[in-house]
Design an enzyme around this catalytic site. Structure first.
Site, PDB file in Angstrom:
ATOM      1  N   GLU A 185     -36.813 -29.705  -3.680  1.00 52.13           N
ATOM      2  CA  GLU A 185     -38.019 -28.881  -3.533  1.00 52.13           C
ATOM      3  C   GLU A 185     -37.701 -27.640  -2.725  1.00 52.13           C
ATOM      4  OE1 GLU A 185     -41.605 -30.711  -2.058  1.00 52.13           O
ATOM      5  OE2 GLU A 185     -41.186 -32.576  -3.118  1.00 52.13           O
ATOM      6  N   GLU A 210     -40.183 -37.569   0.654  1.00 49.55           N
ATOM      7  CA  GLU A 210     -40.368 -37.149   2.065  1.00 49.55           C
ATOM      8  C   GLU A 210     -40.720 -38.347   2.949  1.00 49.55           C
ATOM      9  OE1 GLU A 210     -43.142 -33.822   1.922  1.00 49.55           O
ATOM     10  OE2 GLU A 210     -41.460 -32.491   1.559  1.00 49.55           O
TER      11      GLU A 210
END
Ligand code: BGP
Length: 486
Positions: A384, A175
């Site tokens: 995810e 991220e």
């Protein structure tokens, strides 16, 4: 139609959220180890020194470090084709800048990847998943320092060489786009301003001083570090597939007002595409750079030499997390809502989880189709996606989690529709296949797994594992390659 026959079904974890053993076998402190737990209303707190008598959820995690054989066997029982986890950098270079790596740390991951291959499970390995050696933060200022680029590349090359016959899929920074907003400065960039390093009392990690100039320089250094790692990876094994990893959030305009649409366009570009473009295309998004310049950021840190490195170190695949979506509006009175990494405005068409995240399966289809058209031909991975919830253990030991099955069913259905519409999706790793410590709130209470772990936020629990109803459901999804979702 449907998922390809060699589609990689699996699940994802992060070292600091499951391993525990936070100082075992030579491991050094990492940024995650200094975060106390919080809850849905209380952000996690940070203190530069470990405080006696306080509960740090990552210190023992779910004891994956000692129980990984049992856990990998459970994943194999579900039929996993792949397993995403991260290498904790501070296990390999405890302070971040040692001459030689820590052999016991290297051996742990050798054993873990061997255990995966024993069951035909392909590792997908994140090099930096919100766990930067604390020594790098203290001595170098995290990724604000150019020296940290070389420390990361040295660590990455150590891993590429050591595991070159065991790991094919690598992700550089988890991220990485968290660095485009103030909340991402600590976890992702290891940025702690000197005044915060001098603190003696804990402080909410969201109250740490944010210096946007430092943060965008640090983010740029991570882009350069990622590109250099990609270049080295392909020298060590040309078959390596190295990906970026973006926390993708859809930003819908709350109304059809052109002003809301313009706000959504800018937010989508800055939060999602700014990092995706530079890592996939090898060049910065010029509209994004202009916005930074207009916001007062001095861009002279982007040198011609760095631009050449970014071009040469483009990733091989685009991977991302997807949990929820947000609305955005210029109306200051619009109802605000929380979210993963970043909240937004309430969408009147969507339900929310107990942690206030808006549930939007069609948003995953929207994202996959957007990425497929923005980055033509670049393989995609959803690395995810999961549903954090409160799970209850019945008297007979069973755990019924229809809400998790429903969430995952709808998101897998959305992925299938996207694949049938042309999205080159090659893998899906659901987040937290075995209960895990929440990063945002530091809770065990917020459970994601197909497998329950007897561990609680008051430090109690025997770490025993119990299969939930969703364990058997996902086993069937994998067996039928995503055809049977009932
Ligand atoms: C993502 C992180 C994961 C995980 C996930 C779930 O942003 O990459 O590490 O934390 O969010 O969020 P949480 O753990 O806060 O429920």
């Amino acid at each position: 139609m449907g998922f390809s026959k060699n589609f990689l079904w699996g699940g994802a974890t992060a070292a600091n959220q499951c391993e525990g053993a936070y100082l075992e076998d030579g491991k050094g402190l990492s940024t995650a180890d200094l975060l106390l737990g919080g809850d849905v209303k209380t952000p996690r707190t940070f203190c530069p020194e470990i405080m006696e008598g306080r509960f740090y959820p990552s210190h023992m995690g779910t004891d994956f470090y000692h129980r990984y054989k049992e856990d990998i066997a459970l994943l194999a029982e579900m039929g996993f084709k792949c397993f995403r986890t991260s290498i904790n950098w501070a296990r390999i270079y405890p302070n971040g800048d040692e001459e030689e790596p820590n052999e016991l740390g290297l051996k742990f991951y050798d054993d873990l990847f061997d255990e995966c291959h024993k069951y035909g499970i392909e590792p997908i390995v994140t090099l930096c998943h919100y766990e930067i050696p604390w020594g790098i933060v203290k001595k170098y200022g995290g990724f604000y320092s150019r020296e940290t680029i070389d420390l990361f590349v040295k660590y990455a090359v150590t891993c590429f060489k050591r595991y070159k016959n065991k790991v094919k899929y690598w992700l550089t920074f988890n991220e990485i786009n968290g660095g485009t907003i103030d909340k991402g400065r600590y976890n992702g960039l290891g940025l702690v301003e000197p005044e915060d390093l001098a603190r003696k009392e804990p402080v909410s990690k969201f109250d740490l001083i944010d210096n946007p100039q430092h943060r965008f320089e640090a983010l740029h250094n991570e882009f350069v570090a990622s590109a250099k790692a990609v270049i080295e990876a392909h020298k060590i094994n040309p078959d390596f597939m190295v990906g970026n990893m973006i926390c993708h959030i859809n930003w819908y305009p709350l109304t059809c007002s052109p002003l809301d649409e313009l706000a959504a366009q800018e937010k989508d570009m800055m939060f999602n595409d700014f990092c995706g473009d530079v890592m996939v295309n090898g060049v910065y998004n010029t509209v994004g750079l202009k916005k930074l310049e207009n916001d007062g950021i001095d861009l002279s840190f982007i040198t011609e030499e760095d631009k050449e490195i970014l071009k040469a170190g483009k990733v091989d695949m685009y991977t991302f997390s997807y949990y929820m979506s947000n609305c955005i509006s210029v109306d200051p009175n619009a109802k605000a809502i929380d979210g993963n990494l970043s909240g937004g405005m309430k969408n009147p068409y969507l339900e929310v989880s107990d942690w206030g995240w808006q549930i939007d399966p069609k948003g995953l289809k929207w994202t996959l189709l957007k990425l497929a058209s923005r980055y033509p031909g670049v393989p995609l991975m959803v690395v995810e996606n999961g549903f954090g919830a409160v799970d209850k253990v019945e008297e007979d030991g069973s755990i019924h989690d229809p809400y998790r099955i429903e969430y995952l069913r709808k998101h897998i259905q959305a992925m299938k529709e996207a694949v049938d519409a042309g999205a080159p999706l090659i893998a899906y790793t659901m987040w937290g296949p075995i209960d895990i410590v929440s990063m945002g709130t530091g809770e065990f209470y917020k459970r994601y797994g197909f497998v329950y772990v007897d561990r609680h936020d008051d430090g109690t629990g025997d770490f025993s594992r119990k299969k939930k109803d969703s364990f058997y459901w996902y086993k069937k999804v994998i067996e039928t390659n995503g055809e049977d979702l009932d």
